[in-house]
Design a protein around this motif. Structure first.
Motif, short mmCIF file in Angstrom:
data_model
loop_
_atom_site.label_atom_id
_atom_site.label_comp_id
_atom_site.label_asym_id
_atom_site.label_seq_id
_atom_site.Cartn_x
_atom_site.Cartn_y
_atom_site.Cartn_z
N ILE A 61 -19.36 -14.20 -10.42
CA ILE A 61 -18.63 -14.83 -9.31
C ILE A 61 -18.33 -16.29 -9.64
CG2 ILE A 61 -18.77 -15.55 -6.90
CD1 ILE A 61 -20.44 -13.01 -6.39
N ARG A 62 -19.33 -17.01 -10.12
CA ARG A 62 -19.15 -18.42 -10.47
C ARG A 62 -18.06 -18.58 -11.52
NH1 ARG A 62 -24.89 -20.06 -12.48
NH2 ARG A 62 -24.03 -22.15 -12.52
N ARG A 63 -18.12 -17.74 -12.54
CA ARG A 63 -17.17 -17.86 -13.66
C ARG A 63 -15.76 -17.45 -13.24
NH1 ARG A 63 -20.20 -14.81 -18.32
NH2 ARG A 63 -18.42 -15.47 -19.58
N HIS A 64 -15.62 -16.41 -12.43
CA HIS A 64 -14.30 -15.99 -11.99
C HIS A 64 -13.67 -17.04 -11.07
CE1 HIS A 64 -14.27 -11.36 -12.83
NE2 HIS A 64 -13.93 -12.09 -13.87
N LEU A 65 -14.45 -17.57 -10.12
CA LEU A 65 -13.89 -18.58 -9.24
C LEU A 65 -13.49 -19.84 -10.02
CD1 LEU A 65 -16.18 -18.21 -6.11
CD2 LEU A 65 -13.77 -17.62 -6.29
N SER A 66 -14.32 -20.24 -10.95
CA SER A 66 -14.00 -21.40 -11.78
C SER A 66 -12.73 -21.16 -12.59
CB SER A 66 -15.18 -21.71 -12.71
OG SER A 66 -14.87 -22.80 -13.53
N ARG A 67 -12.58 -19.98 -13.12
CA ARG A 67 -11.40 -19.62 -13.92
C ARG A 67 -10.13 -19.76 -13.09
NH1 ARG A 67 -9.22 -18.71 -18.78
NH2 ARG A 67 -7.59 -17.16 -18.70
N ARG A 68 -10.20 -19.39 -11.81
CA ARG A 68 -9.03 -19.46 -10.92
C ARG A 68 -8.78 -20.87 -10.41
NH1 ARG A 68 -7.03 -14.79 -8.22
NH2 ARG A 68 -5.59 -16.32 -7.40
N GLY A 69 -9.69 -21.79 -10.72
CA GLY A 69 -9.52 -23.15 -10.24
C GLY A 69 -10.16 -23.38 -8.89
N PRO A 71 -13.69 -24.09 -7.96
CA PRO A 71 -15.11 -24.36 -8.26
C PRO A 71 -15.97 -24.28 -7.00
CG PRO A 71 -13.86 -26.40 -8.25
CD PRO A 71 -12.86 -25.28 -8.09
N ILE A 72 -17.20 -23.84 -7.17
CA ILE A 72 -18.13 -23.71 -6.06
C ILE A 72 -18.82 -25.05 -5.84
CG2 ILE A 72 -20.22 -22.56 -5.23
CD1 ILE A 72 -19.39 -20.15 -6.95
N ILE A 73 -18.80 -25.52 -4.60
CA ILE A 73 -19.46 -26.79 -4.27
C ILE A 73 -20.96 -26.63 -4.48
CG2 ILE A 73 -19.93 -28.47 -2.45
CD1 ILE A 73 -17.02 -28.40 -3.51
N GLY A 74 -21.54 -27.57 -5.19
CA GLY A 74 -22.97 -27.54 -5.46
C GLY A 74 -23.33 -26.84 -6.76
N ASP A 75 -22.38 -26.22 -7.41
CA ASP A 75 -22.64 -25.53 -8.68
C ASP A 75 -22.51 -26.54 -9.81
OD1 ASP A 75 -22.57 -23.98 -11.01
OD2 ASP A 75 -21.49 -22.34 -10.04
N ALA A 76 -23.64 -26.90 -10.41
CA ALA A 76 -23.65 -27.96 -11.43
C ALA A 76 -22.91 -27.55 -12.70
CB ALA A 76 -25.08 -28.34 -11.77
N LYS A 77 -22.96 -26.29 -13.09
CA LYS A 77 -22.35 -25.87 -14.35
C LYS A 77 -20.89 -25.47 -14.20
CE LYS A 77 -22.93 -22.83 -18.30
NZ LYS A 77 -23.72 -21.77 -18.92
N HIS A 78 -20.56 -24.69 -13.18
CA HIS A 78 -19.20 -24.17 -13.03
C HIS A 78 -18.43 -24.85 -11.90
CE1 HIS A 78 -19.95 -20.92 -15.88
NE2 HIS A 78 -21.13 -20.79 -15.31
N GLY A 79 -19.05 -25.81 -11.23
CA GLY A 79 -18.41 -26.51 -10.13
C GLY A 79 -17.65 -27.73 -10.62
N LYS A 80 -17.40 -28.63 -9.70
CA LYS A 80 -16.69 -29.87 -10.04
C LYS A 80 -17.52 -31.03 -9.50
CE LYS A 80 -12.18 -31.67 -10.62
NZ LYS A 80 -10.77 -31.44 -10.57
N SER A 81 -18.05 -31.83 -10.39
CA SER A 81 -19.04 -32.85 -10.02
C SER A 81 -18.54 -33.85 -8.99
CB SER A 81 -19.55 -33.57 -11.26
OG SER A 81 -18.49 -34.21 -11.94
#
Length: 104
Positions: A61-69, A71-81
């Protein structure tokens, strides 16, 4: 979303791993636009989504959402700081209350 993902087992570089089929059903439930410039855009947009993995890949889920642009809030690796820092600084108490309310 139907996008193959490479496994992440930590023993070999991801580029050497075979791409495996991965499908996630993503549905936007609601969205909000805040009149605040957080990044390079004049407004900040956030959405509440429902994501249901149809296959079982690591961090799918994290990787698919990140791929689509998305990013999950609070996700340090796949989010957007920049957004990860903005929301707690602005609405930290409200976010914490929401987490407690929903048992998160």
């Amino acid at each position: 979303m139907d996008y193959p993902l490479r496994e992440e087992d930590g023993t070999r570089p991801k580029a050497e791993m075979p791409a495996m089929p991965a499908m996630t059903d993503i549905r936007r439930l609601d969205s909000v636009e805040l009149p605040v410039q957080v990044d390079r855009y004049p407004v900040a947009r956030y959405s509440l989504v429902e994501a249901r993995p149809l296959t079982g890949r690591r961090h799918q889920i994290r990787r698919h959402l990140s791929r689509r642009g998305y990013p999950i809030i609070g996700d340090a690796k796949h989010g957007k700081s920049v957004h990860n820092r903005f929301l707690p600084s602005r609405w930290g108490a409200a976010l914490t209350a929401g987490r407690d309310l929903f048992g998160l």
